[in-house]
Scaffold this motif. Structure first.
Motif, short mmCIF file in Angstrom:
data_model
loop_
_atom_site.label_atom_id
_atom_site.label_comp_id
_atom_site.label_asym_id
_atom_site.label_seq_id
_atom_site.Cartn_x
_atom_site.Cartn_y
_atom_site.Cartn_z
N LEU A 19 0.87 -1.14 -0.19
CA LEU A 19 -0.01 0.05 0.03
C LEU A 19 0.86 1.17 -0.03
CD1 LEU A 19 -2.71 -1.01 2.58
CD2 LEU A 19 -3.08 -0.83 -0.10
N TYR A 20 1.94 1.24 0.71
CA TYR A 20 2.96 2.41 0.92
C TYR A 20 3.58 2.61 -0.74
CZ TYR A 20 6.60 5.40 1.86
OH TYR A 20 7.59 6.43 2.11
N VAL A 21 3.86 1.60 -1.39
CA VAL A 21 4.66 1.58 -2.58
C VAL A 21 3.44 2.12 -3.47
CG1 VAL A 21 5.56 0.45 -4.42
CG2 VAL A 21 6.45 0.07 -2.04
N ILE A 25 3.64 5.67 -5.83
CA ILE A 25 3.46 5.44 -7.27
C ILE A 25 2.40 6.52 -7.80
CG2 ILE A 25 2.46 4.12 -9.23
CD1 ILE A 25 3.93 1.67 -7.75
N PHE A 26 1.31 6.66 -7.04
CA PHE A 26 0.07 7.44 -7.39
C PHE A 26 0.19 8.77 -6.75
CE2 PHE A 26 -2.01 3.12 -7.89
CZ PHE A 26 -2.19 3.49 -9.22
N LYS A 27 1.20 9.23 -6.05
CA LYS A 27 1.27 10.52 -5.28
C LYS A 27 1.15 11.81 -6.30
CE LYS A 27 3.89 12.87 -2.03
NZ LYS A 27 5.09 13.01 -0.97
N PRO A 28 2.03 11.40 -7.55
CA PRO A 28 2.06 12.60 -8.53
C PRO A 28 0.67 12.83 -9.26
CG PRO A 28 3.84 11.15 -8.81
CD PRO A 28 3.03 10.55 -7.86
#
Length: 170
Positions: A19-21, A25-28
């Motif tokens: 979930l953290y990875v 990945i989706f943060k931007p």
């Protein structure tokens, strides 16, 4: 019993890591996803009416509405950003020539009473005489204008690319 607990802890740890990875990945993409949600909610009534009016042609309505949103939101935003960058650069050049022509007597605090009050308040805590406000303003305006001008090209290119992709897909 002990191996079951170890398996559950390992599974929970791997799930948390996954979930953290995924978040990294989706943060931007999160600002774009948030704007997409806002636009979907805002244009849902229009979409529903158009689907009823065109008797169930959801795909056609989606393409039409996406083109309208791109034409009336993305393109004007790109134009406004370009105009703002130009205005900031023009203001920087004007202010630079005014200061160069007038020397130290050009812009005084007496012409701007609200600024005089702010400087007087700041003078209680800082040695205001040692600060060159004109140079700070010029530097800030110049860097803001050049940063905006540098990013405007990419913003306009992305906006035009979005519209072209939308038109080519339909």
């Amino acid at each position: 019993m002990r191996s079951d607990t170890a398996k559950q802890v390992l599974f929970a740890g791997l799930l948390a890591l996954t979930l953290y990875v995924m978040y990294l990945i989706f943060k931007p993409l999160l600002p774009g996803i948030a704007w997409a949600i806002v636009l979907v909610v805002a244009f849902w009534p229009v979409y529903s009416r158009l689907v009823r009016w065109l008797k169930g042609w959801e795909w056609t309505v989606s393409v039409l509405l996406s083109g309208v949103v791109a034409a009336f939101i993305v393109v004007p935003a790109a134009i406004a950003t370009a105009k703002l960058a130009g205005a900031l650069m023009g203001t920087y050049e004007w202010l630079n020539t005014e200061i160069a022509a007038a020397g130290t007597n050009g812009i005084t605090l007496e012409k701007l009473p609200w600024l005089k009050d702010a400087v007087d308040w700041l003078g209680q805590y800082v040695d205001v005489a040692a600060i060159d406000f004109r140079q700070i303003a010029l530097s800030l305006l110049g860097s803001l204008g050049s940063t905006l001008a540098a990013n405007t090209k990419g913003f306009v290119v992305n906006a035009v690319g979005t519209v072209v992709t939308l038109v080519s897909c339909s």
